[in-house]
Every structure is written in structure tokens, then in C-alpha cells.
Enzyme design. Structure first.
Site, PDB file in Angstrom:
ATOM      1  N   LYS A 150     -36.004 -20.504  12.950  1.00  0.00           N
ATOM      2  CA  LYS A 150     -35.721 -21.069  11.628  1.00  0.00           C
ATOM      3  C   LYS A 150     -37.024 -21.512  10.980  1.00  0.00           C
ATOM      4  CE  LYS A 150     -35.582 -25.103  10.469  1.00  0.00           C
ATOM      5  NZ  LYS A 150     -35.536 -26.561  10.398  1.00  0.00           N
ATOM      6  N   ASN A 195     -38.351 -30.080  17.136  1.00  0.00           N
ATOM      7  CA  ASN A 195     -38.899 -30.291  15.792  1.00  0.00           C
ATOM      8  C   ASN A 195     -38.273 -31.477  15.078  1.00  0.00           C
ATOM      9  OD1 ASN A 195     -36.464 -28.848  15.707  1.00  0.00           O
ATOM     10  ND2 ASN A 195     -36.937 -27.992  13.694  1.00  0.00           N
ATOM     11  N   ARG A 240      -1.059 -15.139 -10.486  1.00  0.00           N
ATOM     12  CA  ARG A 240      -0.569 -14.413  -9.312  1.00  0.00           C
ATOM     13  C   ARG A 240      -1.550 -14.415  -8.144  1.00  0.00           C
ATOM     14  NH1 ARG A 240       0.990  -9.251 -12.819  1.00  0.00           N
ATOM     15  NH2 ARG A 240      -0.457 -10.284 -14.228  1.00  0.00           N
ATOM     16  N   GLY A 261      -2.521 -14.624 -25.503  1.00  0.00           N
ATOM     17  CA  GLY A 261      -2.313 -13.181 -25.326  1.00  0.00           C
ATOM     18  C   GLY A 261      -3.559 -12.355 -25.586  1.00  0.00           C
ATOM     19  N   THR A 262      -3.457 -11.068 -25.231  1.00  0.00           N
ATOM     20  CA  THR A 262      -4.636 -10.202 -25.279  1.00  0.00           C
ATOM     21  C   THR A 262      -5.116  -9.926 -26.713  1.00  0.00           C
ATOM     22  OG1 THR A 262      -3.059  -8.379 -24.902  1.00  0.00           O
ATOM     23  CG2 THR A 262      -4.365  -9.062 -23.031  1.00  0.00           C
TER      24      THR A 262
HETATM   25  C1  UD1 Z   1      -2.026  -5.829 -19.515  1.00  0.00           C
HETATM   26  C2  UD1 Z   1      -1.379  -4.995 -20.608  1.00  0.00           C
HETATM   27  C3  UD1 Z   1      -0.520  -3.914 -19.952  1.00  0.00           C
HETATM   28  C4  UD1 Z   1      -1.376  -3.089 -19.012  1.00  0.00           C
HETATM   29  C5  UD1 Z   1      -2.064  -3.975 -17.989  1.00  0.00           C
HETATM   30  C6  UD1 Z   1      -3.049  -3.176 -17.175  1.00  0.00           C
HETATM   31  C7  UD1 Z   1      -1.057  -6.483 -22.530  1.00  0.00           C
HETATM   32  C8  UD1 Z   1      -0.080  -7.273 -23.293  1.00  0.00           C
HETATM   33  N1  UD1 Z   1      -0.580  -5.836 -21.458  1.00  0.00           N
HETATM   34  O1  UD1 Z   1      -1.007  -6.484 -18.792  1.00  0.00           O
HETATM   35  O2  UD1 Z   1       0.029  -3.075 -20.955  1.00  0.00           O
HETATM   36  O3  UD1 Z   1      -0.576  -2.126 -18.369  1.00  0.00           O
HETATM   37  O4  UD1 Z   1      -2.814  -5.010 -18.667  1.00  0.00           O
HETATM   38  O5  UD1 Z   1      -3.639  -3.983 -16.212  1.00  0.00           O
HETATM   39  O6  UD1 Z   1      -2.212  -6.393 -22.906  1.00  0.00           O
HETATM   40  N2  UD1 Z   1      -6.302 -12.304 -21.171  1.00  0.00           N
HETATM   41  C9  UD1 Z   1      -7.044 -13.125 -22.018  1.00  0.00           C
HETATM   42  N3  UD1 Z   1      -6.371 -13.981 -22.830  1.00  0.00           N
HETATM   43  C10 UD1 Z   1      -5.018 -14.051 -22.867  1.00  0.00           C
HETATM   44  C11 UD1 Z   1      -4.285 -13.203 -22.007  1.00  0.00           C
HETATM   45  C12 UD1 Z   1      -4.954 -12.343 -21.176  1.00  0.00           C
HETATM   46  O7  UD1 Z   1      -8.263 -13.101 -22.017  1.00  0.00           O
HETATM   47  O8  UD1 Z   1      -4.506 -14.858 -23.658  1.00  0.00           O
HETATM   48  C13 UD1 Z   1      -7.035 -11.392 -20.282  1.00  0.00           C
HETATM   49  C14 UD1 Z   1      -6.762 -11.618 -18.810  1.00  0.00           C
HETATM   50  O9  UD1 Z   1      -7.671 -12.559 -18.274  1.00  0.00           O
HETATM   51  C15 UD1 Z   1      -6.935 -10.243 -18.209  1.00  0.00           C
HETATM   52  C16 UD1 Z   1      -6.555  -9.302 -19.351  1.00  0.00           C
HETATM   53  O10 UD1 Z   1      -6.618 -10.074 -20.537  1.00  0.00           O
HETATM   54  O11 UD1 Z   1      -8.283  -9.995 -17.859  1.00  0.00           O
HETATM   55  C17 UD1 Z   1      -5.150  -8.722 -19.172  1.00  0.00           C
HETATM   56  O12 UD1 Z   1      -4.246  -9.801 -19.052  1.00  0.00           O
HETATM   57  P1  UD1 Z   1      -3.110  -9.791 -17.954  1.00  0.00           P
HETATM   58  O13 UD1 Z   1      -2.322 -11.022 -18.095  1.00  0.00           O
HETATM   59  O14 UD1 Z   1      -3.673  -9.468 -16.616  1.00  0.00           O
HETATM   60  O15 UD1 Z   1      -2.237  -8.583 -18.517  1.00  0.00           O
HETATM   61  P2  UD1 Z   1      -1.295  -7.645 -17.699  1.00  0.00           P
HETATM   62  O16 UD1 Z   1      -0.013  -8.337 -17.446  1.00  0.00           O
HETATM   63  O17 UD1 Z   1      -2.009  -7.085 -16.536  1.00  0.00           O
HETATM   64 CA    CA Z   2      -3.980  -7.485 -15.353  1.00  0.00          CA
END
Ligand code: UD1
Ligand code: CA
Length: 458
Positions: free
Chosen positions: A349, A384, A15, A77-78
Site C-alpha cells: 500500500k 507503519n 420499478r 410526462g414525456t
Molecule cells: C415510453 C413511451 C412508450 C415507449 C417506451 C419505450 C411515452 C408516453 N411512452 O414509455 O411509448 O414504448 O417509452 O421505452 O413516452 N421522463 C421524464 N419526465 C417525465 C416522464 C418521463 O423525463 O415526466 C423520462 C423518463 O425518465 C424516461 C423516459 O422519459 O427516461 C421515458 O419515460 P418512462 O416512464 O420510462 O416511459 P415508458 O413507460 O417506458
Molecule cells: Ca422506459
């Protein structure tokens, strides 16, 4: 209890619509990622583990020695991100703080409060929630009938009733580490094909375990950077925090709304900052200075009692009681000793201007060493650069450089010497000598042809 921390930073940050990885975008002069790392280091007293992936090489380089990096590839994913960090963490901690690199404004106090709450929690996790008028983009905290936390639902999967919930997940948690290791494998893939760490909350409550949620007192801390709109919001919050801090430390900021001070700048007491001033990088400013309006200072050291008006200073050193401007430019390697006066339209400088040097009007001094109390007349230029190489100019103490003198380097001018207005000085000038003309010659009564200076260096 041993506390470790993991910062998630592998996501693509789509984004932001950028070629630069999201967490490397500058925020008050530093990459976004530095904020969470620095705060976490102060909280836990040790380096966190940062999960990197998208733009891993660049991100790792920007992190340097501040944290341990582990690469998540692909990014599933997270929950998967935390899983990737487990080998580095297992056996090393009782509690695990999990946060995201795109949440740079969370304060030290908030992290401490989260940890303390979990330390006395009988359940396996404490999460940080926030209430915001605009919940867009956040997971919703779904509470049970008894008002305890039930689970988190991501916005994409939420029902209309759940979408109306205003208690939101910040994605910052403090887990009982052993419990988390056992829960991670239970997380199932989401409809989007990702493993969500948020599911760990539902897993705990389904087992009858208590999840604590603490609500953020200051919702500003919850600004997460997903777009450049958020980036500007975070910048505004940080700017206000930084300016407030310096005002409380005894710095007058005439108009905080138009004063841009980066995070690592230092400013002494009773210094006054006028509007439209940008203080950047590792700049240090002493006490009792007057800076601005309309001034940019980057990576400079400025002493006490200096006046800097409508000037641009980069990588320069300025000692006490120096006046610069309006419209002065100090470039890399400029060093102005105590009491130097540099008036309008001067550029310096890679040069040392000794104590008390006066350079009032329209001059360029490059690659020069200028002795104490030298007067540099209006329009003086060190020539210079010969088209290929740079050359040095050295001028001794108390010398008077007349207006519009061209100093053709390499050149040595002695102490107590003088150059006439409009002189083009191509040869060295000894102490106590006056040179005039084009090319400049020592001034003396010329009686015979043989008295004229010979060509070549004197
Ligand atoms: C996440 C939360 C959401 C929360 C929001 C707050 C999850 C599934 N959702 O959503 O509930 O309200 O944050 O800001 O956790 N990342 C990784 N590896 C991955 C995916 C993500 O390291 O595979 C990292 C991203 O770089 C980021 C963080 O995890 O720093 C959160 O990921 P992002 O995609 O921004 O999650 P949100 O959609 O914001
Ligand atoms: Ca986020």
C-alpha cells in the site's frame, strides 16, 4: 442541418425499487445516464440537453460537464419534459433528436440512421420502432391501412387488438424542430394525467403529414431499463459487446462468459485473460500480459509482459515484467517498478518497490520506498502505524531483509544492508550494516559492554 438532442431522465424509475435514481445505477461500471450522453455527443458533436427531475442534484452531479441540465418539476410526462427543454433549444437547431436515458444500448449508427432518414423526410418526424416477441411495457405503433404510421397507443390504453401489435415504440425520435415547437402545445393530458410525447405522432398524421419509422435491426439495442431484470439484461449485452471488441483487437479471452470488463478499460494486444477476471474503472493493461484466473483490477495501470494470478489490485501502478500472485493485494498508491516479483500473500500500500525487488511470501509493505534489487524475506512487515499516525520506511538498494523482519517506522535502512531473520528493527540502519535481534543491533563481535549500540537513533 443543425442537430440538437434532448435526453429525458426526469422520471422516478419506480420499478427499480431503489433509493438511487434509476439513471445512476451502474452499468458495466458507469452510471446508465453516461451511455446515452456519450453516444449522442459522438453523433451530434455537441453536448445534449438532459431533462432531470427525480434526484436532480445527484443526477446533475453525475453528469458533470458532459451535458446541459434542465430541471422538470413536477414530472408531467414525456411531452412536458421536452417542453421544459424548449427555451434552451429554440432557435439553436433544425432537427431535434429525442431519446431516453434509460435506453443505454442504442448505437451511434442507429442514431445516425434516424437523423439521415429525417433529413430526407418530407414530414416532421422519424421514429425508431422495434419488433419484439415480448412487447410488455411498450407503446404500440398503429399503422394505417396503407401501412404508413398512424399513431402510438400506450399499453395502458390499448385495445386487445392493439396489444397484439409487435411493432413497438422505442421512444426515440428525430423531429423537425420548428414543427415540434408548434405541436407540443396541442398535446392533451392523458387519462393518467401525463402529457405523452407519443401523441405528437398522431398529431402529425392527423394533419396529413408523413411519419417515417425505421425499425431497429438489432432488437438488443432496444433494451430499456425499467427494472433490475432489465439492468442485468443490459449488463449482459454490454459485457458481450465489450469482450467481442477486445477479442477482435487481439486480446485472448479464455471464457468471455466469466470475464467482466468495464466500458472504459484498455487492454493491449496478445494479453490473455483467464476466467473470473474483473477489470474495472480506468484500468489500462499493456501487451503480452497474463491476467487471472480469479483477478480483480480496478483503476490500475499495468505495463507489458506482466503476470497477475488470483490477485486484487486497486489504484496501483505496475511497470513491465512484473509478476504478482497467487493471492497478491496491491492497494492505493502501490507502484511496482520493472521486474518486481511479488509472490503469494503479499500486500503493498502506498509504496514504491524499485526495479527487481523480490517479495516472495507473506509480507506487508505500507508507506515505504524500497530501492532497486532489494530482497524482502518471507513474513516481513512494515510496522507503519503507531496507533495514531502512519510512518514511512525507506530501504536502500541491494539490501537484504531477512525472513520475519519487523520494520518499525519511521525507519531508514541504507543500501547493501542486511537484517537477520526475526529482527525487530527500531532504529535506522546505515549502509553496508548487518543488524540482528530484538530490538535489532548491528552485528559485530561484542567484547565489552561499551561496544553495544547506545539507545536512540544512529
Ligand atoms: C415510453 C413511451 C412508450 C415507449 C417506451 C419505450 C411515452 C408516453 N411512452 O414509455 O411509448 O414504448 O417509452 O421505452 O413516452 N421522463 C421524464 N419526465 C417525465 C416522464 C418521463 O423525463 O415526466 C423520462 C423518463 O425518465 C424516461 C423516459 O422519459 O427516461 C421515458 O419515460 P418512462 O416512464 O420510462 O416511459 P415508458 O413507460 O417506458
Ligand atoms: Ca422506459
Amino acid at each position: 442541418m443543425k442537430i440538437a438532442a434532448v435526453i429525458l431522465a426526469a422520471g422516478q424509475g419506480t420499478r427499480m425499487r431503489s433509493n438511487l435514481p434509476k439513471v445512476l445505477h451502474p452499468l458495466a461500471g458507469k452510471p446508465i445516464i453516461h451511455y446515452s450522453i456519450e453516444t449522442i455527443r459522438s453523433v451530434t458533436g455537441q453536448s445534449p440537453v438532459v431533462v432531470i427531475g427525480h434526484g436532480a442534484d445527484k443526477v446533475e452531479k453525475a453528469i458533470g460537464g458532459m451535458a446541459h441540465c434542465v430541471v422538470q418539476q413536477p414530472q408531467l410526462g414525456t411531452a412536458h419534459a421536452v417542453q421544459v427543454a424548449v427555451p434552451l433549444l429554440k432557435g439553436n437547431c433544425d432537427l431535434l433528436l429525442v431519446t431516453a436515458a434509460d435506453m443505454p444500448l442504442i448505437s451511434l449508427q442507429t442514431y445516425q440512421h434516424l437523423i439521415e432518414t429525417q433529413e430526407s423526410n418530407t414530414g416532421p418526424v422519424t421514429m425508431l420502432s422495434v419488433e419484439l416477441a415480448d412487447p410488455h411495457g411498450f407503446g404500440r405503433v398503429v399503422r394505417k391501412a396503407d401501412d404508413t404510421v398512424g399513431y402510438i397507443v400506450e399499453e395502458a390504453q390499448a385495445t386487445p387488438e392493439q396489444l397484439a401489435i409487435r411493432e413497438l415504440n422505442t421512444a426515440i425520435y428525430c423531429f423537425d424542430a420548428e414543427w415540434l415547437w408548434s405541436a407540443l402545445p396541442k398535446i392533451k393530458v392523458s387519462p393518467k394525467g401525463e402529457y405523452y410525447l407519443t401523441d405528437a405522432i398522431g398529431i402529425a398524421t392527423a394533419d396529413g403529414l408523413t411519419v417515417q419509422a425505421i425499425r431497429l435491426k438489432d432488437p438488443e439495442e432496444a433494451i430499456g431499463i425499467n427494472t433490475r431484470v432489465h439492468l442485468a439484461e443490459a449488463e449482459a449485452v454490454l459485457r458481450r459487446r465489450i469482450n467481442t471488441r477486445w477479442m477482435l483487437e487481439g486480446v485472448t479471452i479464455v471464457d468471455p462468459a466469466t470475464t467482466y470488463i468495464e466500458a472504459d478499460v484498455q487492454i493491449g494486444q496478445d494479453t490473455i485473460i483467464w476466467p473470473n477476471t474483473h477489470l474495472r474503472g480506468k484500468t489500462v493493461i499493456g501487451q503480452n500480459c497474463v491476467v487471472g484466473p480469479n483477478t480483480i483490477i480496478e483503476d490500475c495501470q499495468i505495463g507489458n509482459d506482466c503476470t497477475i494470478l488470483a490477485a486484487v489490485l486497486e489504484q496501483a501502478v505496475v511497470e513491465n515484467h512484473v509478476e504478482i500472485g497467487p493471492y497478491g493485494h496491491l492497494r492505493k498508491g502501490a507502484h511496482l517498478a520493472e521486474g518486481v516479483h511479488m509472490g503469494n500473500f503479499g500486500e503493498v500500500k502506498n509504496s514504491y518497490l524499485g526495479p527487481g525487488v523480490k517479495m516472495g511470501h507473506f509480507s506487508y509493505i505500507g508507506d515505504a520506498t524500497i530501492g532497486k534489487d532489494v530482497n524482502i524475506g518471507a513474513g516481513t512487515i512494515t510496522c507503519n502505524f503507531d496507533g495514531v499516525r502512519k510512518h514511512k520506511t525507506v530501504i536502500g538498494e541491494n539490501t537484504f531483509i531477512g525472513s520475519d523482519t519487523m520494520l518499525v517506522a519511521p525507519l531508514n535502512i541504507g543500501a547493501n544492508a542486511k537484517t537477520g531473520a526475526g529482527a525487530v528493527v527500531t532504529h535506522d540502519v546505515p549502509d553496508n550494516t548487518v543488524v540482528v535481534g530484538v530490538p535489532a543491533r548491528p552485528l559485530k563481535k561484542v567484547t565489552e559492554e561499551k561496544d553495544l549500540p547506545q539507545d536512540g537513533k544512529q
